[in-house]
Design an enzyme around this catalytic site. Structure first.
Site, short mmCIF file in Angstrom:
data_model
loop_
_atom_site.label_atom_id
_atom_site.label_comp_id
_atom_site.label_asym_id
_atom_site.label_seq_id
_atom_site.Cartn_x
_atom_site.Cartn_y
_atom_site.Cartn_z
CG HIS A 205 -12.02 0.36 7.77
ND1 HIS A 205 -10.83 -0.29 8.02
CD2 HIS A 205 -12.81 -0.52 7.14
CE1 HIS A 205 -10.91 -1.51 7.54
NE2 HIS A 205 -12.10 -1.70 7.01
C1 UD1 Z 1 -15.85 -2.48 3.24
C2 UD1 Z 1 -15.79 -3.95 3.67
C3 UD1 Z 1 -14.65 -4.15 4.66
C4 UD1 Z 1 -13.34 -3.63 4.10
C5 UD1 Z 1 -13.54 -2.18 3.69
C6 UD1 Z 1 -12.29 -1.59 3.10
C7 UD1 Z 1 -17.93 -5.13 3.79
C8 UD1 Z 1 -18.91 -5.72 4.73
N1 UD1 Z 1 -17.00 -4.34 4.36
O1 UD1 Z 1 -16.16 -1.71 4.40
O2 UD1 Z 1 -14.51 -5.54 4.91
O3 UD1 Z 1 -12.33 -3.74 5.07
O4 UD1 Z 1 -14.59 -2.12 2.72
O5 UD1 Z 1 -12.45 -0.22 2.82
O6 UD1 Z 1 -18.01 -5.37 2.62
N2 UD1 Z 1 -17.94 5.27 1.07
C9 UD1 Z 1 -17.55 6.35 0.35
N3 UD1 Z 1 -16.94 6.14 -0.86
C10 UD1 Z 1 -16.72 4.90 -1.37
C11 UD1 Z 1 -17.16 3.79 -0.62
C12 UD1 Z 1 -17.76 3.99 0.60
O7 UD1 Z 1 -17.71 7.49 0.76
O8 UD1 Z 1 -16.16 4.77 -2.47
C13 UD1 Z 1 -18.58 5.50 2.39
C14 UD1 Z 1 -20.08 5.52 2.36
O9 UD1 Z 1 -20.53 6.43 3.32
C15 UD1 Z 1 -20.45 4.12 2.80
C16 UD1 Z 1 -19.34 3.82 3.80
O10 UD1 Z 1 -18.19 4.45 3.27
O11 UD1 Z 1 -21.70 4.03 3.34
C17 UD1 Z 1 -19.07 2.36 4.00
O12 UD1 Z 1 -18.80 1.69 2.76
P1 UD1 Z 1 -19.05 0.12 2.63
O13 UD1 Z 1 -18.60 -0.39 1.32
O14 UD1 Z 1 -20.46 -0.19 3.01
O15 UD1 Z 1 -18.19 -0.51 3.79
P2 UD1 Z 1 -16.68 -0.23 4.25
O16 UD1 Z 1 -16.73 0.34 5.62
O17 UD1 Z 1 -15.90 0.52 3.21
#
Ligand code: UD1
Length: 371
Positions: A205
């Protein structure tokens, strides 16, 4: 003694759960749980509260997704009045996600005591957002709870006053120890038609690995080759799903009813118990996650880390985890070495024994005289 714990994203929940449980069992504590809402899908958040029997958050800030600045700023704005009104004795933050940084920074500016759980981990790679978060949070925290001796050494080298550093062990392993029997009884791989040690698992991821199509295709191709005919089960993070779909049907196929086959079989993100059940019986695990490097080290399952660096070098000792990089050659070489290694499971690092949260509570008792 009022402790306010902040969680936001999936890897936070299994770290906070044992701390909340340990404090609830001791007299003299009141606990407030704040969820920032960084992760909000049921599969990324609610499912973990259920599986880990966590209390519902007292406050949900509902910040959701956004750029790094947006997400961090939204958490800061939303949590400031909560921290000011609650005025806790300690604000407990865990891990290295954006919510961790935002909460710690806001709490410190309100002159509150900040405790960082999983302090001192360093990859040395400042292009990783988590590395920026870790360094900033550690620089302003009053209590630094570490998982291993290498983290202690990092903090000392950076000039952290030694009296702030407390080597307590790994709270994520507290959660694993508590639930591994339940995960075994669940037999999730059996339900998918997989035999013990007859498959591999994969998670990916990190933006650096999934956002460039050529990089993602090279990694997936190498993992298929390295698995050498074993089915590879890949629970797909929401961030990765669109990227996989864009690569086309030849690379990965959904595992829905047809049964697992050689190559990559995708499934939706899994709950805590299902994922633990899957990993504990895997032949080998491929991942770019941080936490999974630690969990596999305790489960005795070989781990191939699909990154150039790790902030968890203690897991590399004895070959429990191997840093493969992200090229085909690196992934094949590391996997071949791991599969040929007959050394058996390595002993778990010191204090990865299921009692880390109790040690954190002991430290708080010692400071605030709640014992
Ligand atoms: C975040 C953490 C990362 C961790 C990961 C675990 C930071 C900088 N990164 O990354 O360290 O390893 O979580 O999962 O804080 N999204 C959904 N549903 C959700 C949440 C997110 O669809 O419930 C999608 C959205 O498109 C979003 C993308 O995932 O933009 C990224 O989510 P985000 O929380 O920004 O970062 P992660 O890649 O999940």
């Amino acid at each position: 003694m009022k402790v306010l714990t902040v969680v936001g994203a999936r890897p936070n929940f299994m770290k906070a759960a044992p701390i909340i449980r340990a404090l609830a069992a001791r007299p003299g504590y009141r606990h407030v749980l704040v969820h920032t809402g960084q992760h909000y899908d049921w599969a990324m958040s609610g499912a973990f509260f259920d599986a880990l029997a966590m209390p519902a958050p007292d406050v949900d800030l509902g910040v959701g997704s956004g750029s790094h600045a947006q997400q961090t700023a939204r958490v800061m704005e939303a949590i400031e009045p909560v921290l000011a009104a609650e005025a806790p004795d300690v604000v407990m933050v865990v891990g290295d996600v954006n919510s961790t940084l935002a909460a710690a920074l806001t709490a410190k500016k309100l002159d509150l005591t900040v405790a960082h759980v999983e302090a001192g981990l360093r990859s040395g790679d400042m292009t990783m957002p988590e590395e920026v978060n870790r360094r900033c949070v550690d620089a302003i925290s009053d209590l630094l709870f570490t998982t291993d001796v290498l983290a202690d050494a990092n903090l000392r080298r950076e000039g952290t006053p030694p009296e702030r550093i407390h080597f307590v062990g790994n709270v994520m392993i507290d959660t694993l120890t508590r639930h591994v029997g339940e995960a075994e009884r669940l037999d999730y791989p059996g339900r998918l038609g997989l035999a013990p040690r007859g498959y591999a698992t994969l998670t990916l991821h990190r933006p650096a690995n999934v956002e460039a199509p050529e990089r993602l295709a090279e990694i997936l191709g190498a993992v298929i080759e390295a698995a050498d005919g074993l089915p590879v089960v890949f629970p797909v993070h929401p961030r990765t799903r669109r990227r996989i779909e864009a690569l086309g049907a030849g690379v990965a196929r959904p595992l829905n009813g047809g049964g697992p086959a050689a190559g990559i079989n995708t499934v939706d993100p899994l709950g805590y118990l299902e994922f633990l059940s899957l990993n504990r019986a895997a032949r080998i695990v491929f991942t770019d996650s941080g936490g999974l490097q630690e969990e596999t080290a305790v489960l005795g399952v070989p781990c191939i880390t699909l990154r150039e660096t790790t902030e968890r070098p203690i897991t590399l000792r004895g070959g429990a985890n191997r840093l493969a990089g992200v090229t085909r050659a690196g992934i094949l070489a590391a996997s071949a070495a791991a599969l040929a290694d007959e050394g058996g499971p390595q002993p778990a690092p010191d204090k990865w024994d299921g009692r880390a949260a109790e040690r954190i509570a002991d430290v708080l008792d010692g400071i605030w005289g709640t014992a």
